[in-house]
Design an enzyme around this catalytic site. Sequence first.
Site, PDB file in Angstrom:
ATOM      1  N   ASP A 194      -2.423   7.100  10.317  1.00 50.56           N
ATOM      2  CA  ASP A 194      -2.436   5.761  10.907  1.00 50.56           C
ATOM      3  C   ASP A 194      -1.051   5.297  11.366  1.00 50.56           C
ATOM      4  O   ASP A 194      -0.897   4.172  11.834  1.00 50.56           O
ATOM      5  CB  ASP A 194      -3.013   4.745   9.922  1.00 50.56           C
ATOM      6  CG  ASP A 194      -2.229   4.680   8.616  1.00 50.56           C
ATOM      7  OD1 ASP A 194      -1.153   5.314   8.533  1.00 50.56           O
ATOM      8  OD2 ASP A 194      -2.677   4.001   7.678  1.00 50.56           O
ATOM      9  N   SER A 228       0.820  -1.221   0.000  1.00 47.85           N
ATOM     10  CA  SER A 228       0.000   0.000   0.000  1.00 47.85           C
ATOM     11  C   SER A 228       0.849   1.264   0.000  1.00 47.85           C
ATOM     12  O   SER A 228       0.416   2.305  -0.512  1.00 47.85           O
ATOM     13  CB  SER A 228      -0.926  -0.002   1.226  1.00 47.85           C
ATOM     14  OG  SER A 228      -0.171  -0.091   2.437  1.00 47.85           O
ATOM     15  N   HIS A 270       1.197   5.047   6.859  1.00 51.92           N
ATOM     16  CA  HIS A 270       1.197   5.694   5.541  1.00 51.92           C
ATOM     17  C   HIS A 270       1.603   7.169   5.662  1.00 51.92           C
ATOM     18  O   HIS A 270       1.183   7.847   6.597  1.00 51.92           O
ATOM     19  CB  HIS A 270      -0.177   5.559   4.882  1.00 51.92           C
ATOM     20  CG  HIS A 270      -0.556   4.135   4.635  1.00 51.92           C
ATOM     21  ND1 HIS A 270      -1.408   3.443   5.475  1.00 51.92           N
ATOM     22  CD2 HIS A 270      -0.182   3.265   3.670  1.00 51.92           C
ATOM     23  CE1 HIS A 270      -1.557   2.202   5.020  1.00 51.92           C
ATOM     24  NE2 HIS A 270      -0.824   2.076   3.912  1.00 51.92           N
TER      25      HIS A 270
END
Length: 777
Positions: A246, A70, A249
């Site tokens: 978070d 991600s 990221h």
Amino acid sequence: MEDETQMQVAGPAAVSRYYGGGDTCEWLLSSGRFLGENVWQPYGCMMHKYKSIEAKTCLNEKRVAFIGDSRIRQLFYSYIQIIDPTQRENGRKHENIPFEDRSSSVNVDFLWYAEVNNSLKERLMSWTEDPSVKPDVVIIGAATWSIKLRGGSSEALQQYRANLTAISLPLEQLAEDGEVYWVLQDPVHEEVLSDNRKMITNEQLELYNEAALSTLNSNKNNGKARVRFLGASRQAAMETIAQSDDGLHLPESTRNVGAMILMNAVCNKVLQPIDGSCCQSLPAPNLLQKLTACVFLGSALVFLVLHALGHNRHWKSRPTPPDVESGEEKKPATVAPPLSHKAPFQAVCKMGLIMAYFYLCDRADVFMKEQKFYTHSTFFIPLIYMFVLGIFYSENSKETKLLNREQTDEWKGWMQLVILIYHISGASAFIPVYMHVRVLVAAYLFQTGYGHFSFFWLKGDFGLYRVCQVLFRLNFLVIVLCLVMDRPYQFYYFVPLVTFWFVIIYATMAMWPQILQKKANGSGMWHIGILVKLLGLLLFICFFAHSQGLFESIFSVWPVSKLFELNGSIHEWWFRWKLDRFAIIHGMLFAFVYLVLQKCQVLSEGKGEPLFSTRISNILLLISVVSFMTYSIWASSCKNKTECNEMHPYVSGLQILAFILIRNIPGYARSLYSSFFAWFGKISLELFICQYHIWLAADTKGILVLIPGNPSLNIILSTFIFVCVAHEISLITNDLAQVAIPKDGGALLKRLLAAGVFTLGLLLTSRSAEGNQGEGH
């Protein structure tokens, strides 16, 4: 702290790219610092900010693949947003995401591989076996899922290292005729990680980064790793990860830094932007540059031979160079002795050494360059220091006439210093400062009109010797730089501008009937005659200002176009000419009115006396101060440069006149001047030109770095060298002018003929080279 220590150790070794073996691409990818919010400065080189059209041009018909988890997906979105700013994350996770820009046939794909495993190896192997689907650029990286799924165990790290070894060969094969970038793992903000990510610690990430660095670098080709590592975004993330939502990221601004670094790594060598010195090598010297070097070397040889033969008569009494910008000339108290036979060759030798320094600074890829970054403090703090110094070095003027020589030198000096601070701080981004500096440039041209009109009006010297002296002193340095630095004449825009307007002033004053002060004193009608000439000049200016097509067609004719084109276009010359088109005529008109009033004894120019009666002086001072304040308010309210530039030609003259009145109406102000500013004013032309390559860098787009890692000390050293060089060039130009421009008319005509043939040869050679280059493309 580890990164800072590495930079400190690398700094001295990396001062010189050549001797230190520095690779600007490695610098770009590995380290840097934030200059301000969201502005990233790579270590030692300049990063270009790519726009959509540039990215599409660079990546035309190319395939780019982002492979990973991600975090790589976020980097993928930041990358394609450079190509197409309308793109946004669509919420798709754990799957492949294609992107295609059909207008440029650019394909950028994100491939979901959260771990380094056999599936990833098979994908890479398939590309090596089938070149038709192989991407041109691969950006890859993964580690967090390996840590997360296996709880950060040592066995997981060993397996990760083994898997890296398995994919290292296909990655190197892809890098043989493509580009492969391994993205090192960015830090996390451990305090805000969710429970199922708590095992992803910064300590673990460092171990995985070390594994990647050691494993993928194990096979090298000619001492250089085929797979490049993107570590700079990791360094940027260390400063911004606390802003993460978070903890895993990165904030969008930091992801954008990583994407822009990758775009520079891929595209700089293709598009070669001036303000993107990272990852691109400069071209080899062309024919004209080599011939120029031979001339300097030949002069050095002749100088050494003459020195060995005993031509040792010293070079005495180097007089102060005439003020060619304003047109005033001050005769030396004693006649300077003639130069020895050795002196001109010595001057050319010195010029050759100086030009070698110019070349090393901005053409030889030796010294580092960094981009500018504007803040109010970087402009206004040096400005305050400068004016405090200027006031501290106040002295009594030798004469108290309006705009006397010492005062005009002072005026040019502080204006030039302001312009230098403006350039190195990147203050053009701040419109109020930009508009005030535009007035300073107009003031230079105002002085040109004032000085040359005064000279011709009072002395009536329209001889060829005088014209050639002025043209030589204005253009010598720029012509040499055009040859050495491989830049067009128009690149140094101020010199073509001043040269053009000097020719116009000369033509206006020299054409029949020649009207001089002596003639006008005999009959007042001649005053009307000179006003008619100025009116004709004004109409000439207005006509061309409203006839852009005609203007460009005239200046686009070869060989005139070689003097005024920049990057194959006349637009820059049109912009510069039009912006200050009235400044020269303002200066000429002011000189005429002042000299007439002075002759009529209307002005009081004695020491300590106000220029006019007390009442008139107070009124004019009040109007001038109000004019200054009004202009500053207007400049601060400007919305964009285009609108303000449209008004500038009509209002700049009022500001210049207001300054002259404030500076000269009070008798005590006329009696003092700043010797500090005046010293810089005498070399203002050289300062303006030299800054392009040995103070600034990348043709003014960046800043020269002689001392890495210490911006303050770097500025002090580079400024000292820059000022010394400008002063020496001023003296060299003056010395060579005495040799190059003889007073004997016959000898002067022969040299002009030789110069004309030489110039024509250069133009033909340049045209031939351009033609061959065009055929090559």
